[in-house]
Design a protein around this motif. Structure first.
Motif, PDB file in Angstrom:
ATOM      1  N   GLY A 119       0.824  -1.210   0.000  1.00  0.00           N
ATOM      2  CA  GLY A 119       0.000   0.000   0.000  1.00  0.00           C
ATOM      3  C   GLY A 119       0.848   1.244   0.000  1.00  0.00           C
ATOM      4  N   ALA A 120       1.971   1.197   0.721  1.00  0.00           N
ATOM      5  CA  ALA A 120       2.871   2.354   0.747  1.00  0.00           C
ATOM      6  C   ALA A 120       3.498   2.579  -0.612  1.00  0.00           C
ATOM      7  N   ALA A 121       3.843   1.498  -1.295  1.00  0.00           N
ATOM      8  CA  ALA A 121       4.481   1.629  -2.600  1.00  0.00           C
ATOM      9  C   ALA A 121       3.549   2.241  -3.627  1.00  0.00           C
ATOM     10  N   LEU A 122       2.231   2.035  -3.452  1.00  0.00           N
ATOM     11  CA  LEU A 122       1.272   2.546  -4.399  1.00  0.00           C
ATOM     12  C   LEU A 122       0.822   3.960  -4.063  1.00  0.00           C
ATOM     13  N   ALA A 123       1.197   4.448  -2.900  1.00  0.00           N
ATOM     14  CA  ALA A 123       0.762   5.774  -2.490  1.00  0.00           C
ATOM     15  C   ALA A 123       1.430   6.834  -3.355  1.00  0.00           C
ATOM     16  N   SER A 124       0.807   8.025  -3.407  1.00  0.00           N
ATOM     17  CA  SER A 124       1.349   9.105  -4.228  1.00  0.00           C
ATOM     18  C   SER A 124       2.633   9.662  -3.651  1.00  0.00           C
ATOM     19  N   ALA A 125       2.825   9.502  -2.349  1.00  0.00           N
ATOM     20  CA  ALA A 125       4.054   9.959  -1.695  1.00  0.00           C
ATOM     21  C   ALA A 125       4.658   8.778  -0.950  1.00  0.00           C
ATOM     22  N   PRO A 126       5.983   8.790  -0.708  1.00  0.00           N
ATOM     23  CA  PRO A 126       6.593   7.681   0.008  1.00  0.00           C
ATOM     24  C   PRO A 126       5.996   7.534   1.395  1.00  0.00           C
ATOM     25  N   LEU A 127       5.978   6.298   1.886  1.00  0.00           N
ATOM     26  CA  LEU A 127       5.485   6.059   3.232  1.00  0.00           C
ATOM     27  C   LEU A 127       6.370   6.796   4.223  1.00  0.00           C
ATOM     28  N   ALA A 128       5.750   7.529   5.102  1.00  0.00           N
ATOM     29  CA  ALA A 128       6.515   8.248   6.117  1.00  0.00           C
ATOM     30  C   ALA A 128       6.715   7.333   7.306  1.00  0.00           C
ATOM     31  N   LEU A 129       7.942   7.105   7.665  1.00  0.00           N
ATOM     32  CA  LEU A 129       8.271   6.236   8.779  1.00  0.00           C
ATOM     33  C   LEU A 129       8.647   7.075   9.982  1.00  0.00           C
ATOM     34  N   ALA A 130       8.145   6.695  11.141  1.00  0.00           N
ATOM     35  CA  ALA A 130       8.578   7.363  12.360  1.00  0.00           C
ATOM     36  C   ALA A 130       9.913   6.791  12.781  1.00  0.00           C
ATOM     37  N   GLN A 131      10.688   7.603  13.460  1.00  0.00           N
ATOM     38  CA  GLN A 131      11.921   7.138  14.070  1.00  0.00           C
ATOM     39  C   GLN A 131      11.753   7.340  15.558  1.00  0.00           C
ATOM     40  N   ASP A 132      11.656   6.254  16.278  1.00  0.00           N
ATOM     41  CA  ASP A 132      11.278   6.303  17.676  1.00  0.00           C
ATOM     42  C   ASP A 132      12.242   7.145  18.495  1.00  0.00           C
ATOM     43  N   GLY A 133      11.692   7.901  19.439  1.00  0.00           N
ATOM     44  CA  GLY A 133      12.504   8.845  20.198  1.00  0.00           C
ATOM     45  C   GLY A 133      12.937   8.350  21.555  1.00  0.00           C
ATOM     46  N   ALA A 134      12.867   7.045  21.821  1.00  0.00           N
ATOM     47  CA  ALA A 134      13.240   6.536  23.131  1.00  0.00           C
ATOM     48  C   ALA A 134      14.686   6.909  23.443  1.00  0.00           C
ATOM     49  N   GLY A 135      14.911   7.377  24.672  1.00  0.00           N
ATOM     50  CA  GLY A 135      16.254   7.690  25.111  1.00  0.00           C
ATOM     51  C   GLY A 135      16.712   9.083  24.744  1.00  0.00           C
ATOM     52  N   THR A 136      15.915   9.866  24.058  1.00  0.00           N
ATOM     53  CA  THR A 136      16.301  11.218  23.704  1.00  0.00           C
ATOM     54  C   THR A 136      15.771  12.192  24.742  1.00  0.00           C
ATOM     55  N   ALA A 137      16.224  13.454  24.654  1.00  0.00           N
ATOM     56  CA  ALA A 137      15.739  14.476  25.570  1.00  0.00           C
ATOM     57  C   ALA A 137      14.251  14.723  25.334  1.00  0.00           C
ATOM     58  N   PRO A 138      13.518  15.182  26.348  1.00  0.00           N
ATOM     59  CA  PRO A 138      12.087  15.444  26.174  1.00  0.00           C
ATOM     60  C   PRO A 138      11.854  16.458  25.054  1.00  0.00           C
ATOM     61  N   PRO A 139      10.757  16.327  24.320  1.00  0.00           N
ATOM     62  CA  PRO A 139      10.493  17.270  23.230  1.00  0.00           C
ATOM     63  C   PRO A 139      10.235  18.671  23.772  1.00  0.00           C
ATOM     64  N   THR A 140      10.732  19.674  23.072  1.00  0.00           N
ATOM     65  CA  THR A 140      10.486  21.064  23.426  1.00  0.00           C
ATOM     66  C   THR A 140       9.142  21.508  22.847  1.00  0.00           C
ATOM     67  N   TYR A 141       8.749  22.736  23.160  1.00  0.00           N
ATOM     68  CA  TYR A 141       7.528  23.285  22.563  1.00  0.00           C
ATOM     69  C   TYR A 141       7.632  23.266  21.047  1.00  0.00           C
ATOM     70  N   ALA A 142       8.773  23.680  20.521  1.00  0.00           N
ATOM     71  CA  ALA A 142       8.947  23.719  19.062  1.00  0.00           C
ATOM     72  C   ALA A 142       8.901  22.319  18.466  1.00  0.00           C
ATOM     73  N   ASP A 143       9.478  21.332  19.154  1.00  0.00           N
ATOM     74  CA  ASP A 143       9.404  19.955  18.668  1.00  0.00           C
ATOM     75  C   ASP A 143       7.949  19.520  18.515  1.00  0.00           C
ATOM     76  N   LEU A 144       7.150  19.779  19.540  1.00  0.00           N
ATOM     77  CA  LEU A 144       5.746  19.359  19.514  1.00  0.00           C
ATOM     78  C   LEU A 144       4.964  20.123  18.446  1.00  0.00           C
TER      79      LEU A 144
END
Length: 280
Positions: free
Chosen positions: A15-40
Motif C-alpha cells: 500500500g505504501a508503494a502505491l501511495a502518491s508519496a513515500p510512506l513516512a516512517l517514524a523514528q522512535d525517540g526513546a532515550g532522547t531528551a524530552p520534546p520542546t515546545y517547538a518539537d511538539l
C-alpha cells in the motif's frame, strides 16, 4: 514470523508503494531528551490526526524490505490499540497498523515496545482501513502525562479559527524618524503561507526603552504586544523568522532609516529568543 503478520506487513508495504508519496516512517525517540515546545509544534502542525495508542504487537521487517533504513536501526511493523484521538475529525479505528524505525538496543536487538503508549502524528493514508501513514521522521513519540499536557494547548491553538499563519519571511521593512531626536517607528511586514497580513512594529521614544508588538491582521497597531513565550504566536516568529533582516526587504528611504531597521530587527530577534529543538 506468523503467516498472518507476514501477510499484513506485505499488504502495508504494498500500500505504501502505491501511495502518491513515500510512506513516512517514524523514528522512535526513546532515550532522547524530552520534546520542546517547538518539537511538539513541528510535529502537530502538518498532522491531519494526532493519536495516542498502545502498542500491542510488533514484528521486525526484513532488511531487504526496509529501504532507507539508517544504520543501527530496525524497521518494525506495529499493531496498536487506539487510546484517544487528540486531534482530527476523520474516524479512527480501534486497531491501527503502521511502520516505525527504532534504534537497536545495546545488544543489537529490536527494543520491546509491547504495551508502550506512544503518540502518533499522521496524515491521510491511501491504504486499507486501519492503516495509517505517519507525517515523517520522528512522528512517533513516547506518551507521558506531561507530554500530553503540553501538547494539548498546541493542538487547540492550531485548530482555532484565528490561529496565527505560518511565516515565510520578511517582505518589507520601513523605518521612519519622528519629530523628536531619538523618536522613530519601524514596521516589518511579513509574508505568510496563507497570505494573511502580519506586521511587527518597533516604537522608540526619547528616554524610554523601545516597545514592540505584533499585529495578526490588517491593522498596524502601536498598542500591539509581543507574543508570550511558548505560544503558537511565539513559535511562528521565533522559529521561522530569518536570523537577519533580508537586504532586499529593507525599503527605508535613507541610510539612517535602513540602519535603524536592521537594529530594530536584531532587537526583535533578541526579544524572541532562541527556538530550541531536541529532535531533528
Amino acid at each position: 514470523m506468523k503467516s498472518g503478520v507476514k501477510h499484513a506487513i506485505g499488504a502495508l508495504l504494498a500500500g505504501a508503494a502505491l501511495a502518491s508519496a513515500p510512506l513516512a516512517l517514524a523514528q522512535d525517540g526513546a532515550g532522547t531528551a524530552p520534546p520542546t515546545y517547538a518539537d511538539l509544534a513541528d510535529l502537530a502542525d502538518p498532522a491531519d490526526a494526532v493519536i495516542r495508542v498502545q502498542i500491542r504487537k510488533q514484528a521486525e521487517v526484513e532488511p531487504e524490505r526496509s529501504p532507507g533504513l539508517r544504520e543501527g536501526h530496525v524497521r518494525l511493523y506495529i499493531e496498536a490499540r487506539t487510546v484517544a484521538l487528540l486531534k482530527g475529525s476523520r474516524a479512527v479505528g480501534e486497531s491501527l497498523r503502521y511502520l516505525v524505525d527504532v534504534p537497536r538496543d545495546a545488544n543489537g536487538k529490536a527494543p520491546r515496545l509491547k504495551k508502550r503508549e506512544v503518540i502518533l502524528f499522521t496524515r491521510p493514508s491511501s491504504g486499507r482501513a486501519g492503516e495509517i501513514a505517519l507525517t515523517g521522521p520522528n512522528a512517533q513519540i513516547d506518551w507521558t502525562p506531561d507530554v500530553e499536557q503540553r501538547l494539548r494547548p498546541i493542538l487547540t491553538s492550531l485548530s482555532a479559527p484565528d490561529a496565527p499563519p505560518a511565516i515565510v519571511t520578511v517582505r518589507e521593512a520601513l523605518s521612519v524618524s519622528g519629530n523628536l531626536v531619538g523618536e522613530s517607528e519601524t514596521q516589518f511586514f511579513l509574508s505568510t503561507t496563507s497570505r494573511e497580513p502580519v506586521s511587527i512594529s518597533v516604537v522608540r521614544r526619547p528616554g524610554m526603552a523601545p516597545s514592540w508588538g505584533v499585529a495578526w491582521d490588517e491593522i498596524v497597531d502601536q498598542a500591539a504586544s509581543p507574543p508570550q513565550p511558548e505560544t503558537l504566536e511565539w513559535y511562528r516568529l521565533a522559529c521561522f523568522l530569518p536570523d537577519a533582516l533580508p537586504r532586499a526587504a529593507n525599503i527605508s528611504a535613507d541610510a539612517s532609516g535602513r540602519s535603524r531597521a536592521e537594529t530594530d530587527y536584531r532587537f526583535i530577534r533578541a526579544e524572541l529568543g532562541d527556538c530550541p529543538r531536541n529532535r531533528n
